[in-house]
Design a protein around this motif. Structure first.
Motif, PDB file in Angstrom:
ATOM      1  N   SER A  69      -7.701   3.114  -4.730  1.00 54.97           N
ATOM      2  CA  SER A  69      -7.578   2.506  -3.407  1.00 54.97           C
ATOM      3  C   SER A  69      -8.661   3.029  -2.468  1.00 54.97           C
ATOM      4  O   SER A  69      -9.308   2.256  -1.755  1.00 54.97           O
TER       5      SER A  69
ATOM      6  N   GLN B 131       0.810  -1.221   0.000  1.00 60.73           N
ATOM      7  CA  GLN B 131       0.000   0.000   0.000  1.00 60.73           C
ATOM      8  C   GLN B 131       0.849   1.280   0.000  1.00 60.73           C
ATOM      9  O   GLN B 131       0.444   2.297   0.549  1.00 60.73           O
TER      10      GLN B 131
ATOM     11  N   VAL C 112      -4.877  -3.016  -6.470  1.00 57.54           N
ATOM     12  CA  VAL C 112      -4.782  -2.924  -5.006  1.00 57.54           C
ATOM     13  C   VAL C 112      -4.957  -4.327  -4.442  1.00 57.54           C
ATOM     14  O   VAL C 112      -5.397  -5.234  -5.140  1.00 57.54           O
TER      15      VAL C 112
END
Length: 188
Positions: A70, A59, A101
Motif C-alpha cells: 500500500s 484500507q 489495494v
C-alpha cells in the motif's frame, strides 16, 4: 518537484526477463526528466493470493505485506507496468497485486511496457487496461511494445532497445507526464 513514477516489474517467475527491461526503462525515464522513477519489483513484496479479511476499499490492512505494498503504491504519481504475456493475459502476480489495494491507485495515470514474442505482449497490455480503469487509473493510449524481446537482451542481461522502442518510450513518458500533472491536484 518531480513527479514520482513507479516502474513495476509485473512478473515474479524465476528466470524472468522483466528486470532487464524495467531497469532500462527506469534509466530512460530518469533521463527523460519529467519523473523521479522508482524501480518496484513485485517479487520483493512476496504477496500471497489476496488474504486481507476486509475489502481493500476500506484500507483496513492487517498484514505487513499489504501495508508495505500500500505504501509503495500510494507513493507514486504515475505507474509504468512492465509486463510479459502469459497465455494471452497479464501475469497472475500482477493482477493479484493490482487487486490487493484500491484507493492508492486512484486518479493516477499508467503506462504499459509489454514484451513477448511476435505479439510483443500486447494482449496482456490490453487485458490490463480493463483492470486499471476499474481501479480508477487512466491508462494512456501510448505504450511500449517489445516484440522478440530476447533478441534485445545481451549476455550480461542488459536490454538494448532499438529506435522504435525509444520513440515509443518517449511518447509514453510525455503523455504520462501530462496526465500525472493534471490529475495530481484531484487527489485529496
Amino acid at each position: 518537484m518531480a513527479l514520482t513514477l513507479n516502474v513495476i516489474i509485473g512478473s515474479t517467475r524465476p528466470g524472468r526477463h522483466g528486470p532487464s527491461i524495467a531497469k532500462w526503462f527506469e534509466g530512460y525515464a530518469r533521463e527523460h526528466g519529467a519523473f523521479e522513477p522508482k524501480l518496484v519489483d513485485l517479487a520483493d513484496f512476496n504477496l500471497p493470493v489476496y488474504d486481507e479479511p476486509k475489502h481493500p476499499r476500506l484500507q483496513h490492512y492487517e498484514h505487513a505485506h499489504t501495508k508495505a505494498w500500500s505504501a509503495s503504491v500510494a507513493s507514486a504519481d504515475a505507474y509504468a507496468f512492465v509486463t510479459p504475456e502469459y497465455n494471452y493475459f497479464a501475469p497472475p502476480a500482477l493482477v493479484n497485486a493490482l487487486d490487493f489495494v484500491y484507493s492508492e491507485w486512484g486518479r493516477k495515470p499508467a503506462g504499459l511496457v509489454s514484451y513477448g514474442g511476435v505479439s510483443a505482449g500486447l494482449r496482456a497490455a490490453q487485458s490490463l487496461k480493463m483492470v486499471l480503469t476499474t481501479l480508477n487509473m487512466m491508462p494512456v493510449p501510448q505504450g511500449v511494445a517489445i516484440p522478440m524481446f530476447a533478441s534485445l537482451i545481451d549476455a550480461e542481461k542488459v536490454f538494448q532497445p532499438n529506435e522504435l522502442i525509444l520513440t515509443s518510450a518517449k511518447s509514453m513518458l510525455d503523455e504520462l507526464a501530462v496526465w500525472a500533472t493534471a490529475l495530481k491536484p484531484t487527489r485529496g
